[in-house]
Design a protein around this motif. Structure first.
Motif, short mmCIF file in Angstrom:
data_model
loop_
_atom_site.label_atom_id
_atom_site.label_comp_id
_atom_site.label_asym_id
_atom_site.label_seq_id
_atom_site.Cartn_x
_atom_site.Cartn_y
_atom_site.Cartn_z
N LEU A 163 -8.48 -3.87 5.66
CA LEU A 163 -8.13 -2.49 5.51
C LEU A 163 -8.98 -2.05 4.32
O LEU A 163 -9.39 -0.92 4.28
CB LEU A 163 -6.77 -2.55 4.86
CG LEU A 163 -6.01 -0.86 4.34
CD1 LEU A 163 -6.09 -0.22 5.42
CD2 LEU A 163 -4.92 -1.50 3.81
N SER A 164 -9.59 -2.68 3.49
CA SER A 164 -10.33 -2.41 2.27
C SER A 164 -11.47 -2.06 2.65
O SER A 164 -12.36 -1.13 2.29
CB SER A 164 -10.60 -3.58 1.37
OG SER A 164 -9.47 -3.93 0.71
N LYS A 172 -5.38 -7.31 4.10
CA LYS A 172 -5.90 -6.48 2.93
C LYS A 172 -7.48 -6.32 3.07
O LYS A 172 -7.98 -5.17 2.64
CB LYS A 172 -5.53 -7.13 1.64
CG LYS A 172 -5.78 -5.98 0.59
CD LYS A 172 -5.44 -6.41 -0.95
CE LYS A 172 -5.68 -5.54 -1.96
NZ LYS A 172 -5.20 -5.81 -3.22
N ILE A 206 1.01 -1.28 0.10
CA ILE A 206 -0.01 0.00 0.01
C ILE A 206 0.93 1.22 0.03
O ILE A 206 1.88 1.18 0.31
CB ILE A 206 -0.88 -0.05 1.16
CG1 ILE A 206 0.00 0.19 2.67
CG2 ILE A 206 -1.94 -1.18 1.21
CD1 ILE A 206 -1.09 0.05 3.79
N ARG A 209 -10.42 1.46 5.57
CA ARG A 209 -9.20 1.98 5.13
C ARG A 209 -9.13 3.31 5.89
O ARG A 209 -8.04 3.56 6.38
CB ARG A 209 -9.00 2.08 3.52
CG ARG A 209 -7.70 2.70 3.14
CD ARG A 209 -7.68 2.95 1.73
NE ARG A 209 -6.22 3.58 1.25
CZ ARG A 209 -5.47 2.79 0.91
NH1 ARG A 209 -5.34 1.41 0.87
NH2 ARG A 209 -4.35 3.29 0.92
N GLN A 210 -10.16 4.51 5.62
CA GLN A 210 -10.12 5.68 6.17
C GLN A 210 -9.87 5.66 7.89
O GLN A 210 -8.86 6.17 8.34
CB GLN A 210 -11.09 6.56 5.71
CG GLN A 210 -10.83 7.99 5.89
CD GLN A 210 -9.58 8.64 5.03
OE1 GLN A 210 -9.49 8.30 3.92
NE2 GLN A 210 -8.83 9.27 5.71
N THR A 219 -6.30 -4.36 11.77
CA THR A 219 -6.09 -5.23 10.55
C THR A 219 -6.16 -6.69 10.82
O THR A 219 -6.03 -7.67 9.83
CB THR A 219 -5.36 -4.81 9.50
OG1 THR A 219 -3.85 -4.88 10.11
CG2 THR A 219 -5.40 -3.35 9.05
#
Length: 212
Positions: free
Chosen positions: A65-66, A62, A12, A69-70, A27
């Motif tokens: 996180l997806s 991942k 990332i 994310r923010q 995460t």
């Protein structure tokens, strides 16, 4: 001898402070995995130096996180930041959040004058350059690690009642005379010291400096 198996990972891009432990907790991974995938990152955190960093993350983190994310990046950019920045400023020789410059020693230079010029400590210079003593020679190249120069916002450079041409600057935490002089073309450290009757290069937050 068997080769070490590479942990499955993705990458990332980040352009802000990032606390690895907080990121790992949010995460579903662990700090050790983040450290193993990014061995060049000091103190398990990315510095906020305005640069884009590409880091490796475990492939299984991942998905989390997806989805958030923010929130995850915002949280990891706040937690632990003050502690690490304080440690970086107070630990001798620490380069966290700094950028390296190569300085060539000139006639008359001593470590004390160089440290004042760049707003760093003599012991820092010695550690960065593996110097056992204070002896330096003309032409010698020294690595000097300084914090990135920030731009002066218009709200911090104010016209004063002294004259319409006179400007002042309010010193911010972490400022040095060297940083301030670099932001203002034609304004040297010696000029700032003369205008403000400064006997040395020490500054304190909130101090007002006449710049011209």
């Amino acid at each position: 001898m068997a080769r070490e198996q590479v942990q499955p990972h993705d990458t990332i891009q980040v352009q802000q402070f990032l606390h690895f432990e907080t990121f790992a907790n949010l995460t579903g991974t662990c700090l050790e995995d983040m450290q193993r995938l990014n061995p060049s990152v000091m103190r398990s955190a990315l510095p906020d130096n305005g640069k884009k960093h590409v880091i490796k993350i475990p492939i299984w983190s991942k998905a989390a996180l997806s989805l958030n994310r923010q929130f995850i990046l915002d949280s990891a950019s706040k937690i632990g930041r003050k502690e690490l920045e304080s440690l970086a400023k107070n630990s001798s020789g620490n380069t966290y959040g700094r950028e390296v410059q190569i300085y060539r020693v000139r006639s008359g230079d001593v470590l004390g004058s160089i440290s004042e010029r760049f707003g760093v400590r003599v012991n820092d210079i010695k550690r960065w350059n593996s110097l056992s003593g204070n002896t330096i020679r003309v032409g010698q190249r020294l690595s000097i690690w300084t914090f990135p120069v920030r731009s002066l916002s218009s709200s911090k450079v104010l016209n004063t009642v002294l004259s319409s041409d006179t400007k002042t600057y309010t010193v911010q935490p972490g400022d040095t005379l060297w940083e301030i002089s670099k932001r203002l073309p034609g304004v040297s450290i010696e000029k700032i010291k003369t205008l403000n009757s400064l006997k040395n290069n020490k500054l304190k937050p909130g101090q007002k400096l006449i710049l011209g």
